[in-house]
Design a protein around this motif. Structure first.
Motif, PDB file in Angstrom:
ATOM      1  N   PHE A  58       0.836  -1.212   0.000  1.00 15.21           N
ATOM      2  CA  PHE A  58       0.000   0.000   0.000  1.00 15.21           C
ATOM      3  C   PHE A  58       0.869   1.260   0.000  1.00 15.21           C
ATOM      4  CE2 PHE A  58      -2.411   3.406   2.005  1.00 15.21           C
ATOM      5  CZ  PHE A  58      -3.608   3.348   1.293  1.00 15.21           C
ATOM      6  N   VAL A  63       0.717   5.783  -0.927  1.00 11.87           N
ATOM      7  CA  VAL A  63      -0.071   6.984  -1.206  1.00 11.87           C
ATOM      8  C   VAL A  63       0.853   8.022  -1.823  1.00 11.87           C
ATOM      9  CG1 VAL A  63      -1.510   8.824  -0.245  1.00 11.87           C
ATOM     10  CG2 VAL A  63      -1.583   6.530   0.758  1.00 11.87           C
ATOM     11  N   ARG A 113      -4.455  13.119  -4.413  1.00 12.07           N
ATOM     12  CA  ARG A 113      -3.995  11.929  -3.710  1.00 12.07           C
ATOM     13  C   ARG A 113      -4.427  10.672  -4.460  1.00 12.07           C
ATOM     14  NH1 ARG A 113      -5.223  10.634   2.699  1.00 12.07           N
ATOM     15  NH2 ARG A 113      -4.449   8.478   2.711  1.00 12.07           N
ATOM     16  N   GLU A 156      -4.080   6.451  -4.042  1.00 15.46           N
ATOM     17  CA  GLU A 156      -3.695   5.282  -3.263  1.00 15.46           C
ATOM     18  C   GLU A 156      -3.527   4.102  -4.219  1.00 15.46           C
ATOM     19  OE1 GLU A 156      -6.883   4.769  -0.537  1.00 15.46           O
ATOM     20  OE2 GLU A 156      -6.376   6.550   0.652  1.00 15.46           O
ATOM     21  N   SER A 157      -2.531   3.268  -3.955  1.00 12.58           N
ATOM     22  CA  SER A 157      -2.305   2.111  -4.828  1.00 12.58           C
ATOM     23  C   SER A 157      -1.762   0.936  -4.036  1.00 12.58           C
ATOM     24  CB  SER A 157      -1.335   2.468  -5.963  1.00 12.58           C
ATOM     25  OG  SER A 157      -0.052   2.779  -5.440  1.00 12.58           O
ATOM     26  N   TRP A 158      -2.048  -0.253  -4.528  1.00 14.89           N
ATOM     27  CA  TRP A 158      -1.490  -1.474  -3.960  1.00 14.89           C
ATOM     28  C   TRP A 158      -1.619  -2.589  -4.988  1.00 14.89           C
ATOM     29  CZ3 TRP A 158      -6.138   0.626  -2.425  1.00 14.89           C
ATOM     30  CH2 TRP A 158      -7.283  -0.160  -2.599  1.00 14.89           C
TER      31      TRP A 158
END
Length: 265
Positions: free
Chosen positions: A155, A157, A165, A167-169
């Motif tokens: 995870f 940011v 912003r 967010e990624s995973w």
């Protein structure tokens, strides 16, 4: 078909920002310097990070990628007019002769099918001048990188100018022997849009890679430890063998070092 992250306009627009530091490309810039390359073919060029670095050093670059979205981003960058951009796979390459061929990042592993891998190596061999060099990287299978591909460990940011912003995973979705599939998830916090992109990589053992290279007319000159991911990735240096040349026993994986001469390491 290219992964969604390389085609969707909202994802290609943030790709470079999410990639961040590209010190991993130093290996390839150094390789071009070491062989005094005049012409380079960058296979799987993406948004053009390496191609532009090489072109800024006066090298003639042909940059190949199947994803129109990534190439669109690349063509808008300063200096892009110096580069020959080609959309397609190795089988779509025009006739050309270069001193160096590169495959950075996941490019070699993303060629999952055996026939496609064989065709790619054959076309690379065709494109190289005598004694030309091929440099690429691949992960070390025994390190099982995919076991860390989960939301908890991946995870991240990022605050991206003009986007906000993000967010990624990533999460592993399937492991089938050496073939691993996974999914990236991106959340655009500004409006809540969620986009996903599925990818598949093949984790080839070192001897499998070496055998394929020799079979397609390459001499293995060196296998090095990747400086940005020591103990996790191998960098292969191979030379287009002359008709009478035999394979050279590869050296043990070692820490990265520059070679002082102007021949393929």
């Amino acid at each position: 078909m290219p992964d969604r992250m390389f085609e969707h306009p909202r994802l290609t627009a943030i790709y470079d920002a999410l990639e961040g530091d590209r010190s991993d490309l130093d290996v390839y810039v150094s390789a071009a310097q070491d062989v005094d390359a005049r012409d380079v073919l960058d296979i799987g060029c993406g948004t053009g990070a390496l191609a532009l670095l090489l072109a800024s050093r006066g090298i003639a670059v042909t940059a190949l990628d199947p994803a129109a979205g990534s190439l669109e981003v690349a063509r808008r960058k300063p200096g892009a007019e110096q580069i020959r951009w080609v959309q397609g796979y190795a089988g779509d390459l025009p006739a050309l002769q270069v001193d160096l061929v590169t495959m950075t990042g996941n490019v070699a592993q993303a060629i999952v099918d055996d026939d496609d891998w064989s065709l790619t190596l054959a076309r690379i061999h065709d494109a190289l001048r005598p004694d030309g060099c091929l440099v690429f990287e691949t992960r070390i299978p025994v390190r099982t990188a995919w076991t860390e591909w989960n939301r908890r460990d991946s995870f991240a940011v990022r605050e991206i100018p003009g986007v906000g912003r993000v967010e990624s995973w990533l999460e592993t979705t399937e492991v089938n022997g050496p073939v691993v599939s996974f999914r990236w998830t991106y959340v655009f916090v500004s409006d809540g849009e969620v986009l996903t992109s599925d990818s598949t990589l093949r984790f080839r053992e070192r001897d499998e890679v070496e055998s394929a290279l020799v079979e397609h007319g390459f001499t293995i000159r060196e296998v090095r430890d990747a400086p940005d991911r020591p103990g996790r990735e191998m960098i292969f240096y191979a030379r287009k063998a002359s008709a009478s040349a035999s394979s050279v026993a590869p050296q043990p994986i070692r820490e990265f070092r520059r070679f002082p001469d102007r021949s393929c390491p």
